[in-house]
Design an enzyme around this catalytic site. Structure first.
Site, PDB file in Angstrom:
ATOM      1  N   CYS A 174       0.803  -1.226   0.000  1.00 57.11           N
ATOM      2  CA  CYS A 174       0.000   0.000   0.000  1.00 57.11           C
ATOM      3  C   CYS A 174       0.839   1.281   0.000  1.00 57.11           C
ATOM      4  CB  CYS A 174      -0.941   0.004   1.200  1.00 57.11           C
ATOM      5  SG  CYS A 174      -2.040  -1.429   1.217  1.00 57.11           S
ATOM      6  N   HIS A 205      -2.602   8.649   5.729  1.00 54.79           N
ATOM      7  CA  HIS A 205      -2.839   7.280   5.273  1.00 54.79           C
ATOM      8  C   HIS A 205      -4.297   6.908   5.547  1.00 54.79           C
ATOM      9  CE1 HIS A 205      -2.006   3.206   4.148  1.00 54.79           C
ATOM     10  NE2 HIS A 205      -2.174   2.727   5.366  1.00 54.79           N
TER      11      HIS A 205
END
Length: 777
Positions: free
Chosen positions: A167, A298
């Site tokens: 990610c 995030h």
């Protein structure tokens, strides 16, 4: 002698492109993010029966591209199509910039988590049905295949690399692309990421109980997990002097990478690993924590990630964290995995340009563990020229970008440059344990034939490097990586107390084939109930890097890179750049690929697997190679013995759109080698030997030889071709030949510098120059 410091060129964002759940272009992404318009809705293309959620950030269009790229049997990989849709927009916005720079100065850095999972799934399902799927489906599953498809679409002939740090891939790709420009490896780079929905993806996150049944609510008290998204986002970056001031959207000020070294999926709770990435990003941009006016977080919406990131921001920004606005783009488009960092960079560039901090949509009130200003529900005025974009990943891979508004005039601090030396080596393979064993085997009769073809496999003894408990949930690839890394660190005499700041870079071509196949087969057979939560963390390419960091106590920069058969050489080149510029004092570079029945089947179907010696094809083998690189000054201070100098590197590509491109004319090989020699400050006539990429595949080997003649003319240095006997270890090939070249230099087998070549089967070439450690060039 250490290299003198020099001014660092600025890297401009010239144009952007995106396709997300908010629409088919970057303008739709920005408008939706600014307005808090949630694009997370019921998924239409997949049957989510048995999955905890029915919603996701799905792209509501069929992004079929007119660009030629490999479509075996007519299969169109949605991930590639999404990438091409976004890159078309970014390239259109770049105008004549690539043409002015020249094709050979234009590169690609592509980030992804799942890569061509849909192609791999299609191929595996057909194999398990007893069918004969198109041979080209298997190679399309790799990250590098899409990177090279993008290069072929726009005739970019500079460096072409793929990064797969799960990610964190998109942000890592943008940072690496900026490095290539700053270091002179390229002038223009197309960079970003892409990932697409699949039943395998939903099955994995369902098995981890990480999915929210409703659109994600990052940082808020009622959050129930993450929402998955799909899409692609890309930026065209360029050296500052190639762009008029009015055409600059923003600047990539700097970036930071770090390893948590904590857990396969969960972040370090105190956020200390992530905070190091933020701090490094700001330091490399020349920005202070109190100058940060916005953080694109995030912000996944999970119980563990959001508090850990909150702590990371507090640690990195100090008192300034109390007033800085933080928001999550994932609240409107979902988590785009490998594309997330690129999409969020696009949003952050627009936020600075439009002087507006976008909100965190669906925010439902404060959580005691998340106590920052998360811009709830409505956008806010932003009067700052500095922003940070964070992305953190499975395996503890952290990446942060420091982005600057177009009118910010600061220049990055001059890099404290230093030479890079090799202080430790390890090699594992069918030849045995150690570089000496590989050297002896290179003079043998080679890999024997068996009914499958010429295939070499190895057995790795994990003791005493890993206990039975430690390796209980590891696959063979990860065990081999940890063992090789530990051996190389011991060879470098890098004691436990000196390892904390050491980085981990992994190069792999095929990635975790064994785990990916086992997990996918469970989903294909039984749907979500067949998704094994113990297997899922091992399906990401960067899991070996994360486990190495965790078990060996390494917390420096980490990345996992892919360039097909040039992956190991690519990891060494990237590490060289990070070390030269002071991003780390030491890095253990790993290259690992293991050959199972599926890898053998794929090469056999492609017609490149050798069955008998001398049949103009190559044998394939397992291998795990580790090389410890250090800044010369740091190695000298701790009294380490330098075996060789990694003096320079270069990369180039020549991709034929829509088909296999083995650099048949040697164009990429010649340019990569010439660039590496120039980078090292070494003339072709000084080269004492060339360690070639030749492994027995006649067309590729002829192409490399043609490229070498373009560098050296008719006076070729002595050529060393160990892979013709050892076999092709897939991604680790360039790392293995580098280790052999260093061994020869260290043992007096070379009177001078050596050139090491590695090539993918898709048209990418990477060259390295190693020279005697006493050489002050």
């Amino acid at each position: 002698m250490p290299i003198e410091t020099s001014e660092v060129p600025r890297v401009a964002v010239r144009s952007v492109g995106a396709v997300t759940a908010l629409g088919g272009d970057a303008a739709a992404l920005w408008a939706g993010a600014r307005d808090g318009r949630v694009g997370i809705r019921p998924v239409q293309r997949l049957d989510l029966t048995g999955v905890r959620t029915k919603v996701g950030g799905e792209v509501d269009m069929s992004p079929e591209s007119a660009h030629p790229y490999p479509r075996p049997g007519g299969f169109r990989d949605r991930m590639v199509e999404l990438a091409l849709r976004a890159t078309d927009e970014a390239m259109a916005g770049a105008g004549d910039l690539p043409g002015r720079a020249g094709a050979e100065r234009c590169g690609v850095v592509f980030g992804t988590c799942n890569a061509g999972l849909l192609s791999g799934r299609e191929w595996l399902a057909a194999v398990d049905r007893g069918e004969h799927p198109p041979a080209g489906l298997a190679p399309m599953s790799t990250p590098q295949a899409t990177g090279e498809a993008l290069a072929g679409a726009y005739d970019f002939r500079g460096p072409v690399f793929a990064v797969n740090t799960a990610c964190a891939s998109g942000a890592n790709a943008v940072g690496w692309a900026a490095d290539l420009i700053r270091s002179g490896q390229a002038d223009v780079v197309l960079t970003g990421g892409s990932d697409a929905f699949s039943d395998v993806l939903f099955g994995g996150f369902h098995a981890l109980e990480a999915l929210s049944p409703e659109p994600a609510r990052p940082y808020s008290r009622e959050r129930q997990g993450l929402s998955l998204g799909e899409g692609a986002a890309f930026l065209v970056l360029a050296r500052e002097d190639l762009i008029a001031a009015d055409d600059v959207l923003g600047w990539v000020g700097g970036y930071g990478l770090s390893a948590d070294g904590y857990h396969p999926t969960a972040p370090r709770p105190d956020g200390s690993g992530a905070s190091r990435a933020i701090t490094q990003a700001l330091r490399s941009a020349g920005a202070r924590p109190d100058e940060v006016g916005y953080v694109n977080g995030h912000g996944t919406g999970t119980d563990k990630n959001d508090p850990a990131e909150t702590q990371a921001i507090r640690t990195a920004l100090g008192d300034a964290a109390d007033t800085v606005p933080v928001s999550s783009t994932k609240s409107v488009i979902g988590h785009l995995l490998g594309a997330a960092g690129a999409a969020e960079a696009v949003v952050t560039v627009h936020a600075l340009e439009q002087r507006t901090a976008p909100p965190t949509a669906s925010y439902a009130g404060p959580d005691p563990a998340c106590d920052l200003d998360y811009v709830p529900l409505d956008a806010r005025a932003l009067d700052s020229t500095v922003a940070v974009s964070n992305n953190f990943a499975f395996g503890g891979s952290n990446a942060s970008l420091a982005l600057l508004r177009a009118d910010d005039r600061r220049r990055p601090p001059a890099a404290d440059l230093d030479d890079v030396v090799v202080t430790g080596l390890a090699a594992l393979g069918p030849f045995g344990d150690g570089v000496a064993a590989a050297r002896e085997a290179a003079h043998s009769a080679g890999v024997p034939a068996d009914p499958r073809g010429r295939v070499g496999t190895m057995t790795v003894d994990p003791e005493p490097h890993l206990s039975r408990k430690q390796r209980r949930r590891m696959d063979r690839m990860t065990v081999a990586a940890v063992v090789a890394a530990d051996k190389a660190l011991a060879d470098a005499e890098l004691a436990d107390g000196d390892r904390a700041g050491t980085g981990v870079l992994v190069g792999t071509s095929a990635g975790p084939v064994e785990s990916m196949a086992a997990f996918t087969r469970g989903v294909l057979a039984d749907g979500p109930s067949g998704a094994d939560p113990a297997l899922f963390p091992n399906t990401v390419y960067n899991q070996p890097a994360g486990q190495v960091a965790q078990h060996l106590g390494l917390h420096g920069p980490t990345s996992t890179v892919s360039a097909g058969h040039a992956s190991g050489a690519t990891a060494l080149a990237y590490a060289c750049q990070l070390l030269r510029t002071g991003h780390a004092d030491a890095v253990v570079c790993l290259a690992v690929d293991l050959v199972d029945e599926l890898v053998v089947r794929a090469y056999r179907d492609l017609g490149v697997l050798s069955t008998t010696p001398g049949d103009r094809r190559f044998a394939v083998t397992d291998a795990a190679v580790a090389v410890v690189l250090e800044r010369r000054g740091g190695a000298e201070r701790r009294g380490a013995r330098s075996r060789a100098l990694l003096a320079g590197y270069g990369s180039a590509s020549h991709v034929r759109p829509g088909g296999v491109s083995w650099d048949l004319g040697g164009d990429a090989t010649a340019r990569a080698g010439a660039h590496a020699l120039h980078d090292a400050g070494i003339a072709a006539g000084e080269v004492a030997g060339v360690w070639t990429a030749a492994a027995g595949l006649a067309p590729a080997d002829r192409g490399e030889r043609a490229g070498l003649r373009r560098i050296f003319g008719d006076r070729l240095p002595p050529l060393h071709e160990p892979k013709k006997a050892l076999g092709e270890p897939v991604g680790p090939g360039g790392a293995l030949t580098t280790a052999l070249a260093v061994d020869a230099l260290d043992g007096g087998g070379h009177a001078g510098p050596a050139l090491v070549n590695a090539t993918s089967l898709g048209g990418t070439a990477v060259s390295l120059v190693v020279s005697p450690a006493a050489d002050d060039k």
